[in-house]
Enzyme design. Structure first.
Site, PDB file in Angstrom:
ATOM      1  CG  HIS A  87      -1.984   1.025   1.141  1.00 23.82           C
ATOM      2  ND1 HIS A  87      -1.745   2.362   1.400  1.00 23.82           N
ATOM      3  CD2 HIS A  87      -3.283   0.935   0.773  1.00 23.82           C
ATOM      4  CE1 HIS A  87      -2.876   3.039   1.200  1.00 23.82           C
ATOM      5  NE2 HIS A  87      -3.816   2.192   0.818  1.00 23.82           N
ATOM      6  CD  GLU A 158      -5.342   1.723  -2.966  1.00 27.13           C
ATOM      7  OE1 GLU A 158      -6.543   1.727  -2.697  1.00 27.13           O
ATOM      8  OE2 GLU A 158      -4.458   1.772  -2.117  1.00 27.13           O
ATOM      9  N   GLY A 164      -7.498   9.413  -0.309  1.00 22.85           N
ATOM     10  CA  GLY A 164      -7.949  10.261   0.799  1.00 22.85           C
ATOM     11  C   GLY A 164      -8.021  11.740   0.458  1.00 22.85           C
ATOM     12  N   GLY A 225     -11.009   3.089   1.027  1.00 17.29           N
ATOM     13  CA  GLY A 225     -10.644   3.568   2.362  1.00 17.29           C
ATOM     14  C   GLY A 225     -11.828   4.247   3.029  1.00 17.29           C
ATOM     15  N   GLY A 226     -11.919   5.562   2.876  1.00 16.53           N
ATOM     16  CA  GLY A 226     -12.922   6.367   3.581  1.00 16.53           C
ATOM     17  C   GLY A 226     -14.347   5.823   3.480  1.00 16.53           C
TER      18      GLY A 226
HETATM   19  P1  13P Z   1      -9.640   6.376   0.141  1.00 21.97           P
HETATM   20  O1  13P Z   1     -10.790   5.566  -0.430  1.00 21.97           O
HETATM   21  O2  13P Z   1      -9.920   6.931   1.488  1.00 21.97           O
HETATM   22  O3  13P Z   1      -9.137   7.386  -0.847  1.00 21.97           O
HETATM   23  O4  13P Z   1      -8.428   5.340   0.368  1.00 21.97           O
HETATM   24  C1  13P Z   1      -8.050   4.514  -0.656  1.00 21.97           C
HETATM   25  C2  13P Z   1      -7.092   3.517  -0.143  1.00 21.97           C
HETATM   26  O5  13P Z   1      -5.965   3.847   0.180  1.00 21.97           O
HETATM   27  C3  13P Z   1      -7.549   2.128  -0.010  1.00 21.97           C
HETATM   28  O6  13P Z   1      -6.489   1.275   0.236  1.00 21.97           O
END
Ligand code: 13P
Length: 248
Positions: A87, A158, A164, A225-226
Site C-alpha cells: 500500500h 491506487e 484520501g 478507504g474512507g
Molecule cells: P480512500 O478511499 O480513502 O481514498 O483510500 C483509498 C485507499 O488507500 C484504499 O487502500
C-alpha cells in the site's frame, strides 16, 4: 465477477457505527474487509460467511527477532484469507521498498494467502507523463518466483494523489492504466496468473463516482478507504458493482 473484489481497507480506523453493526449490514453483500491486525480474529468470528476477511500488511520475514511484526503464517492462522501488500502508505510513510514488498508478496503466497498488491504513481510522476511506466516498473519488481505457485494475485491500482484526497482518477485514466497493467503482467508475470489477475482501483471511490469508474469495463472492483467505514456507502458500492457485472 464476484463482489468480493470490493475490499474495505479500514486502515487505522474502525467504522463509527461499530464493527458488529457494520458486519451485520453486510449479510447479503459479497465483500471483503481488512481490519487492523488486533481485530482480525473478532472480524473472522463475527462476519457473515460471505465476507472475506484479510489483513492490511504482513512482515517481510517468516519468523524471528522482528519486534512489532506479524507474519503471513500468523495471519493465516488467525483466519485471514488475503493480505494487502505494498500500500502506498506503507511505501511512502514507512519507507517500504520494492524489494521489501516483493518479499512480503512471496511470503503471502507461501502462506496460502491471496495477496492484494498495490501500485500507483504520485502526482509528479503523473504530471511528468510517467504514470504507466512507473506502474509497470512496480509490477516488474514484484515478479517473484513464488508467483508460479499462486492461485490468485489481485492488483490494486491506487494513485497516491487520489488516496484520501477526494480527487479520484477518472474512468478514462483508470482504463488507460488498467491496460498498461495487463500489458506489464503479460510481460513479467507467469502467463496464466497474468491472464486471471483481477485489477482493482482505489483512491477516493464513493457512491457518486463508482458508476463512471465502472463504465468502461476495464476494472474488476475497488479497494476502498474512507467510504468503507460507513456501511451504507459501502453497500451502495457493492450494489453498483452487482448491477454493472450482472449486465456484462
Ligand atoms: P480512500 O478511499 O480513502 O481514498 O483510500 C483509498 C485507499 O488507500 C484504499 O487502500
Amino acid at each position: 465477477m464476484p463482489n468480493r473484489y470490493l475490499i474495505a481497507n479500514w486502515k487505522m480506523n474502525l467504522p463509527p457505527e461499530g464493527m458488529d453493526a457494520f458486519l451485520g449490514a453486510m449479510e447479503d453483500a459479497d465483500v471483503a474487509v481488512a481490519p487492523p491486525y488486533v481485530y482480525l480474529k473478532d472480524v473472522v468470528t463475527s462476519a457473515p460467511k460471505n465476507v472475506l476477511v484479510g489483513a492490511q500488511n504482513c512482515a517481510d520475514q517468516k519468523s524471528g527477532a522482528f519486534t512489532g511484526e506479524v507474519s503471513a503464517d500468523m495471519l493465516r492462522d488467525c483466519g485471514a484469507r488475503f493480505v494487502i501488500v505494498g500500500h502506498s502508505e506503507r511505501r511512502n510513510v514507512y519507507g517500504e521498498s520494492d524489494a521489501l514488498i516483493a518479499r512480503k508478496l512471496a511470503l503471502a503466497i507461501d502462506a496460502g494467502l491471496m495477496p492484494v498488491l498495490c501500485i500507483g504513481e504520485n502526482q509528479a510522476q503523473r504530471d511528468g507523463g510517467y504514470a504507466t511506466a512507473f506502474c509497470s516498473d512496480q509490477l516488474r519488481a514484484a515478479a517473484v518466483p513464488q508467483l508460479a505457485n499462486a492461485s490468485e494475485v489481485v492488483i490494486a491500482y491506487e494513485p497516491v494523489w487520489a488516496i484520501g484526497t477526494g480527487r479520484n482518477a477518472t474512468g478514462e485514466m483508470v482504463a488507460e492504466i488498467a491496460a498498461a497493467i495487463r500489458d506489464a503482467l503479460g510481460r513479467f508475470w507467469p502467463a496464466d496468473l497474468a491472464r486471471r489477475a483481477p485489477v482493482l482501483y482505489g483512491g477516493s471511490v464513493t457512491p457518486d463516482n463508482v458508476d463512471d469508474l465502472l463504465a468502461r469495463g476495464e476494472i474488476d472492483g475497488f479497494l476502498v478507504g474512507g467510504a468503507s467505514l460507513d456501511s451504507k456507502k459501502f453497500l451502495a458500492l457493492a450494489g453498483a458493482m452487482k448491477t454493472r457485472f450482472a449486465t456484462q
